[in-house]
Design an enzyme around this catalytic site. Structure first.
Site: not given
Lengths: 485, 495
Positions: A217-219, A221
């Site tokens: 997920g956004s980790t 990024k």
């Protein structure tokens, strides 16, 4: 008639020579592999008749696993003082098999390791009662305890390591199991207990911290940002496109922001702010601008696509998929599509950032000592590589501090300490709640702990990484900072 | 009774001495027998030492009993020694002590397995059954009686040629007996036993000797005819059917019966014995090749036809694959674990876990020995067997009559093959077949039959040496030419 008799004699000599050579082959050449056969009950009996070495924690010298003399079929019973808490690390030791450190450190624990021998030559000829050595591991019981308590009854994992050395301070996976249930000497009970654990849909025997991969997920990024900063074309304050909805090329799908929120002014946003509020469209576009090769290179520099050599426990491989089109690249850049990571991999990523860009090799075994307590081996920290420059690490730290100070990771804040982190809320299947992630380190200016937390399906509640995983990370980091100074 | 030795006589050989002084008449022992006695004492010490080690391991102390057992064992084989002294004074001095040593080690190991079993029974609160060692001791006694009888009754091995066909017939009948309902018994899947009262008997062990006598007698008489009268087909000299007929019939019948009885090991053994005697008699390599071809064909056929053969081969080739270690190759794998546990020096007698292997005192006694005596013990035992075979073949070379040569060769090679098939099977060199380890395995028929074989070999060796003496006697003692001439016999090779 003597000539054929002599030939018959030669044949007989050849037959005996074959037997003699074969005897050497079986009893010396194959000895080790025969002894290691899983069905060799003789060795099982031998290993339970020997005093197996203990597994202790190096920081506090707490005994995690030990052999106690018993008066039954075998001489020693393997016991685990706080089984459930350490099972993901120690593994179990049954009559027939072993996992975890019990498996990987088995030769040393059961005394077969040549380093335990006074002399290798006499070792070949003697079957003396050997005693196992003690394995001291890097796990800090207080941090481990905090991780277990913070996870509670939710399914998930916590990995915490010292970014300066790579020493793993905590590795918890829930639900756990009690290895004592499998260490008994009554085969039927052990088999029954094992079947129960094996059949449990919650998979208690699985070490989620290293053997399971999740969409990050956004980790992820952080890695996209690292690739962007490393390219030199972006800095934390660069303005990047951040529309409310991003139309994906070659498809009719539009990628929205989480909860339909707006990033920045609705058209552009700074890189640091996009990370702070975890703007999907900004990072998806950034990923497309970078291209999948740059993303993959950066991910692999952090260890994706490979496992850690000689690591003490079996690991799953984190991966960044190959051959992506634009739409897939966009999704991968925000940690969706087919990107998969182990919690340990994410902990390594943030640890590298915390350590000025230098990634240390994670390890569990700190010290090996003989039955006489004499130190036999000591693990020195080892650098795995430098996936990012010190400047990029510093920029990322600033950006991640912003996440915890004013963004999605506010629940990871610790009083008086600056924490850097990133949340993630990873979609995986239409009808499942997303996995909740938090990765980060503290103190941001002089990090002593790096952490990755994942809660499967957000613990069953519909929440985000910021609301579910960040508090867990906060508690574990707080404990580590309190007890380790 | 003083006899000259094989080599050129020296004064010391003519008068028995002790520390250089001539011994008074009555105390003198022929040199060969003196050597035999010394070696027999050695064998006795070996067995007693093994028993002492076992008692120390099991009870932690030694009692006076050990001396009783040691002396008893020595006395038992001492009787055999006296018989050789009396009936075959010029026989080979190594065969008897080697046999006694193997028997002694075997007895201790059988007793060791007994101890483990009775300990287990006691622990489980069951009644302790009579040990196998006592039974084996009785069988050993019987074997020695048979040994003495063979030497006493058969004063010249050539008399056996009179019973060539009788022996062949009796051999086949004995092979057939277990199939007869009522007296036959199936043990461990093979129907090759006779049960009489408490004792079961494996007649194939005896028919092995009888068929050897038949093959040697028939081929010894017919070898010239067979070799000379053979037509050559495609470069191979093939025997005329009527010459080889009886042998082929005997061989095929024994093989067929053994396949019916599901005893692969004995079948292989008889076939090998037949080939060896045939080759020695005719010196035709081509026939050996034909025989090997037949064997390979038979083996393939047996593999196709019989489940138990497939199971054995699969258990051998894929011993550790899939579920094999716990099913078809279970015994083999357990045996190998035993060998591995023994390593180079072994656990020490009484200190391993040989009872984990099925049939640890019969077919798998080598695994028990390998575990507790280690590679060292295994190699020593194999070398002892090799010495027995070599001494037997030496007697064959020295023998003057074709029958003696063929019989000694056949019997010696049979021991070699039996050890090879047995130990090779247990140590996974070849597929496992059910054979006993001569002199060591628990089992009466085996030790009795093999003791008879040793007696026959001793008899052949004795007859040869005595023939030599009789021929050498008229020559002056120190005429080297006469003595040398007596040793060189021109054996007319069949062409």
């Amino acid at each position: 008639m003597n000539r054929p008799i002599r030939k018959v004699t030669v044949v007989c000599v050849v037959l005996f020579a074959a037997l003699l050579i074969n005897a050497n082959w079986v009893q010396v050449g194959q000895q080790r592999s025969l002894k290691q056969q899983p069905t060799n009950s003789r060795e099982i009996a031998a290993r339970l008749d020997r005093e197996r070495g203990a597994i202790v924690t190096d920081p506090t010298r707490t005994t995690l696993a030990s052999s106690t003399p018993v008066d039954d079929e075998f001489k020693y019973l393997r016991q685990y003082a706080d089984g459930r808490l350490y099972a993901p690390v120690t593994g179990y030791f049954t009559l027939y098999s072993a996992t975890g450190l019990e498996r990987s450190q088995n030769p040393f624990l059961n005394g077969d390791d040549d380093r335990l021998l006074a002399s290798k030559v006499t070792g070949l000829f003697s079957n003396d009662d050997r005693r196992g050595g003690t394995v001291a591991i890097t796990i800090d019981p207080r941090v481990q305890q905090a991780a277990a308590e913070a996870l509670g009854t939710r399914k998930g994992a916590v990995v915490a390591l010292d970014p300066r050395t790579g020493a793993i301070l905590a590795m918890m996976s829930t639900p756990s199991y009690d290895p004592n249930d499998l260490a008994g000497h009554d085969l039927e009970t052990v088999q029954k207990n094992y079947s129960t654990l094996e059949a449990d849909p919650a998979k208690p025997l699985l070490n989620r911290a290293i053997q399971e991969t999740y969409p990050p997920g956004s980790t992820f990024k952080i890695i996209t940002a690292a690739a962007a900063l490393s390219s030199g074309d972006w800095d934390p304050n660069s303005e990047i496109p951040a529309p409310d909805k991003l139309p994906l090329p070659q498809s009719t799908v539009e990628l929205p922001n989480f909860g339909g929120e707006r990033c920045g002014n609705g058209r552009t946003d700074t890189l640091i702010h996009a990370l702070t509020i975890s703007c999907n469209t900004a990072f998806a576009q950034l990923g497309m601008d970078l291209g999948d090769d740059k993303l993959r290179d950066q991910a692999e520099a952090f260890g994706f696509g490979s496992t850690i050599d000689d690591f003490e426990l079996p690991q799953a491989t984190s991966r960044f998929p190959g051959d992506l089109d634009q739409a897939q690249t966009a999704q991968s850049a925000i940690g969706q599509y087919d990107v998969r990571v182990t919690p340990l991999q994410m902990a390594q990523v943030v640890a590298a950032i915390a350590n000025g860009g230098r990634m240390m090799k994670p390890y569990l075994v700190q010290e090996l000592s003989g039955p006489d307590l004499k130190r036999i081996a000591y693990t020195e920290p080892e650098e795995l590589g430098q996936p990012i420059s010190a400047q990029v690490a510093s920029d990322l730290t600033t950006m991640m501090e912003s996440v915890v100070r004013s963004g999605t990771g506010r629940k990871a804040q610790i009083n008086g300490v600056s924490v850097a982190g990133k949340t993630g809320t990873a979609e995986h299947g239409a009808n499942e709640p997303p996995h909740a992630w938090f990765v980060g380190f503290a103190p941001a200016d002089n990090p002593t702990i790096a952490i990755a937390v994942v809660v499967e399906d957000g613990g069953g509640e519909s929440g985000t990484g910021g609301s579910i995983a960040a508090p867990i990370a906060q508690r574990v980091m707080q404990t580590a900072l309190d007890v380790r100074g | 009774m003083t006899l000259p030795p094989l080599r050129r006589p020296r004064p010391a050989d003519l008068t028995a001495t002790f520390a250089g002084f001539p011994l008074p008449a009555g105390l003198d022992i022929p040199p060969y027998r003196r050597r035999e006695l010394v070696l027999l004492v050695f064998a006795g010490l070996l067995a007693t030492g093994a028993l002492a080690a076992l008692m120390l391991a099991h009870d932690g102390k030694l009692t006076f009993q050990i001396a009783t057992y040691g002396l008893g064992f020595f006395a038992l084989w001492g009787v055999a020694h006296l018989a050789v002294r009396w009936f075959a004074p010029a026989a080979d001095p190594l065969l008897l002590p080697l046999t006694a040593a193997l028997n002694g080690i075997g007895l201790v190991m059988i007793y060791r397995i007994d101890l483990a079993r009775s300990d287990a029974q006691r622990k489980a609160g069951e009644d302790v059954t009579v040990g196998a060692a006592q039974t084996q001791l009785v069988w050993t006694l019987l074997a020695i009686i048979v040994f003495v009888l063979v030497l006493a009754v058969m004063r010249d091995h050539t008399t056996l040629t009179r019973y060539t066909y009788t022996a062949g017939l009796a051999g086949i009948v004995l092979l057939l007996l277990p199939v007869v309902p009522g007296i036959g018994a199936t043990i461990n899947g093979a129907r090759l036993w006779l049960r009489v009262g408490p004792f079961s008997f494996q007649p194939s062990e005896v028919s092995k000797i009888l068929l050897a006598i038949f093959f040697a007698g028939y081929l010894g008489r017919m070898r010239d005819v067979i070799s000379v009268a053979s037509p050559t087909v495609l470069g191979l000299k093939l025997p005329r059917p009527r010459d080889l007929g009886p042998v082929v019939v005997a061989w095929a019948a024994s093989l067929g019966v053994l396949i019916v009885e599901k005893d692969l090991g004995s079948s292989l053994l008889l076939f090998a014995m037949f080939l060896v005697i045939l080759y020695t008699a005719t010196e035709q390599v081509s026939w050996v090749l034909v025989g090997l071809g037949l064997f390979c064909g038979g083996a393939m056929l047996a593999y196709q036809l019989f489940d138990h053969v497939q199971v054995r081969v699969d258990g051998w080739l894929h011993a550790f694959q899939g579920t094999n270690p716990t099913s078809t190759s279970y015994q083999l794998v357990q045996g190998l674990y035993g060998f591995a546990a023994g390593g180079v020096l072994g656990t020490g007698i009484g200190q391993g876990n040989p009872t984990k292997v099925p049939f640890s005192n019969t077919d798998f006694i080598m695994a028990s020995l390998g575990e507790e005596l280690g590679l060292t013990g295994v190699m020593a035992i194999l070398v002892m067997y090799m010495l027995i075979v070599m001494r037997g073949l030496r007697a064959a070379v020295a023998a003057r009559d074709p029958f003696g040569k063929l019989l000694a060769t056949g019997l010696s090679a049979t021991i070699a093959f039996q050890v090879f098939v047995q130990v090779g099977g247990v140590m996974r060199l070849i597929p496992l077949t059910g054979l006993t380890l001569p002199f060591m395995s628990y089992g009466g028929s085996s030790i009795v039959a093999n003791a008879a074989i040793i007696a026959i070999l001793l008899r052949i060796s004795d007859t040869t040496t005595r023939d030599k003496r009789e021929k050498a006697d008229p020559a002056p003692l120190f005429d080297p030419g006469a003595v040398a001439g007596a040793e060189t016999q021109v054996v007319v090779k069949a062409t």
